[in-house]
Enzyme design. Structure first.
Site, PDB file in Angstrom:
ATOM      1  N   MET A  24     -10.251   0.212  -0.873  1.00  0.00           N
ATOM      2  CA  MET A  24     -10.310   1.461  -1.633  1.00  0.00           C
ATOM      3  C   MET A  24      -8.975   2.198  -1.566  1.00  0.00           C
ATOM      4  O   MET A  24      -8.548   2.626  -0.500  1.00  0.00           O
ATOM      5  CB  MET A  24     -11.430   2.345  -1.110  1.00  0.00           C
ATOM      6  CG  MET A  24     -12.810   1.712  -1.208  1.00  0.00           C
ATOM      7  SD  MET A  24     -14.128   2.831  -0.679  1.00  0.00           S
ATOM      8  CE  MET A  24     -14.072   4.075  -1.990  1.00  0.00           C
ATOM      9  N   CYS A 117       3.188  -6.346  -1.461  1.00  0.00           N
ATOM     10  CA  CYS A 117       2.143  -5.551  -0.819  1.00  0.00           C
ATOM     11  C   CYS A 117       0.814  -6.292  -0.868  1.00  0.00           C
ATOM     12  O   CYS A 117       0.090  -6.377   0.129  1.00  0.00           O
ATOM     13  CB  CYS A 117       2.024  -4.185  -1.498  1.00  0.00           C
ATOM     14  SG  CYS A 117       0.799  -3.093  -0.755  1.00  0.00           S
ATOM     15  N   CYS A 214       4.362   3.227  -5.351  1.00  0.00           N
ATOM     16  CA  CYS A 214       3.765   4.302  -4.551  1.00  0.00           C
ATOM     17  C   CYS A 214       4.761   5.047  -3.675  1.00  0.00           C
ATOM     18  O   CYS A 214       4.614   6.252  -3.453  1.00  0.00           O
ATOM     19  CB  CYS A 214       2.625   3.749  -3.701  1.00  0.00           C
ATOM     20  SG  CYS A 214       3.111   2.527  -2.453  1.00  0.00           S
TER      21      CYS A 214
END
Length: 379
Positions: A24, A117, A214
């Site tokens: 999540m 990632c 990010c």
């Protein structure tokens, strides 16, 4: 009693006895996945990774895996009544993703840290955590499809090609693919995802999609590289492809391969483009547009997802993507060993840079056959 049917995740047991860890990020996609699976009766556990400084990221919009997004993921888990854990992976993320991002950028690439990632954090460490939690599988909000082939699980492009994330997931191994599930891959559009979010009354139903990498605020690569590699801000020379001096620059970090505008060198008969960055020599190398085109692309660190071994054929006729924003184009893959190959592009492409990914696809079909990393490009 009849035979137990496969549930929607592909297991021969009741949903309540099937444990699934949902990765999540705090966004609408992974939140919908958690809500879908919980509503179907699965034993859901939510896990969120904190990947960079929690305090600094708290106010940054459009990111994932930090600050407000962790809070959003926690709220979704509380609302739907399933366990939720936050794991701090800041140090690993910096070492495995951010530092390589800097090196790749300075090598003249437009880096794709999201691939690393997924490969080194989400589908490695997080997947191991899911196994430690005795999960039967791990589900994510990625737009890609996993189908069960004759011999093994296969990776296919998303039904909504405009949302397809296969370019960023090519390094998913066969072993990982057996354990992973992508419930959103068969949806027709992002609109459907948001409709599901409203159906489940999720607080993130109207949350904007993340746009930037990010850890790069507002897409400002230079500010991140300046902190990680200050030497990239040193002034130096702009030279042409034959080594002739044509101007000066205020740091190689301000340039990317393929750039034409903003070079600060005027009075030329023909436009020049950045064809290479040499951070060690503090040089920006420029040349005519023709030098940006290439047909032969050396590939290393290949992850092969096709049937048979990579070396079972001398030539594979397939399609490839050399950038996430470009459509696949026809190519011939010639293996050198199990992990390296030469790709011949049938139509020359511009701006093929080391540090980027080259992803393989079926020529006619949706299957992802793997991919590798571009090491250098040459004509």
């Amino acid at each position: 009693m009849g035979l137990q049917k496969l549930n929607s995740l592909g297991f021969k047991k009741p949903e309540a006895e099937t444990r699934v860890v949902v990765a999540m990020s705090g966004g609408v996609d992974s939140s919908v996945v958690a809500a879908m699976l919980k509503s179907e009766g699965y034993d859901v556990i939510g896990v969120t990774l904190q990947l960079y400084d929690h305090g600094a990221a708290l106010s940054k919009k459009g990111a994932c895996c930090a600050g407000i997004d962790i809070h959003d993921a926690r709220r979704i888990a509380e609302k739907l009544n399933f366990p939720h854990y936050v794991l701090n992976y800041e140090n690993v993320f910096k070492e495995q993703v951010i530092d390589e991002f800097a090196e790749s950028y300075l090598a003249g690439a437009t880096p794709v840290p999201c691939i690393r990632c997924n490969e080194r954090i989400k589908f490695k460490d997080l997947l191991e955590t899911a196994r430690d939690l005795n999960a039967d599988c791990m589900a994510t909000g990625h737009y890609i499809r996993r189908t069960q082939g004759i011999n093994k699980a296969e990776l296919h492009c998303a039904a909504d090609y405009s949302r397809d994330q296969s370019y960023f997931l090519f390094s998913t191994t066969n072993e990982q693919l057996e354990f992973l599930r992508f419930p959103l891959g068969s949806l027709g559009s992002k609109k459907e995802t948001r409709m599901l979010a409203k159906k489940f009354n999720l607080s993130v139903s109207d949350k904007p999609d993340s746009q930037d990498i990010c850890f790069v605020p507002n897409g400002n690569y230079a500010s991140v590289i300046e902190k990680l590699r200050p030497e990239a801000m040193d002034p130096g020379e702009i030279v042409d492809h034959e080594g002739n001096f044509v101007g000066t620059h205020q740091g190689v970090i301000h340039y990317t391969v393929g750039q034409r505008r903003g070079l600060g060198i005027g009075g030329l008969e023909k436009p020049l483009y950045v064809i290479k960055l040499d951070v060690e020599e503090k040089k920006v190398i420029v040349g005519p547009k023709a030098l940006l085109k290439t047909t032969h692309v050396p590939i290393e660190q290949i992850n092969w997802l096709g049937d048979g071994s990579l070396q079972s054929k001398k030539e594979w006729y397939l399609s490839v993507k050399v950038r996430s924003t470009r459509p696949p184009s026809e190519a011939i893959l010639r293996p050198i060993n199990d992990y390296s190959a030469s790709v011949e592009l049938i139509t020359p492409e511009e701006g093929v840079s080391p540090g980027q990914a080259c992803v393989f696809y079926e020529r006619s079909g949706t299957r992802v056959l793997g991919g590798g990393w571009i090491t250098r490009s040459k004509n």
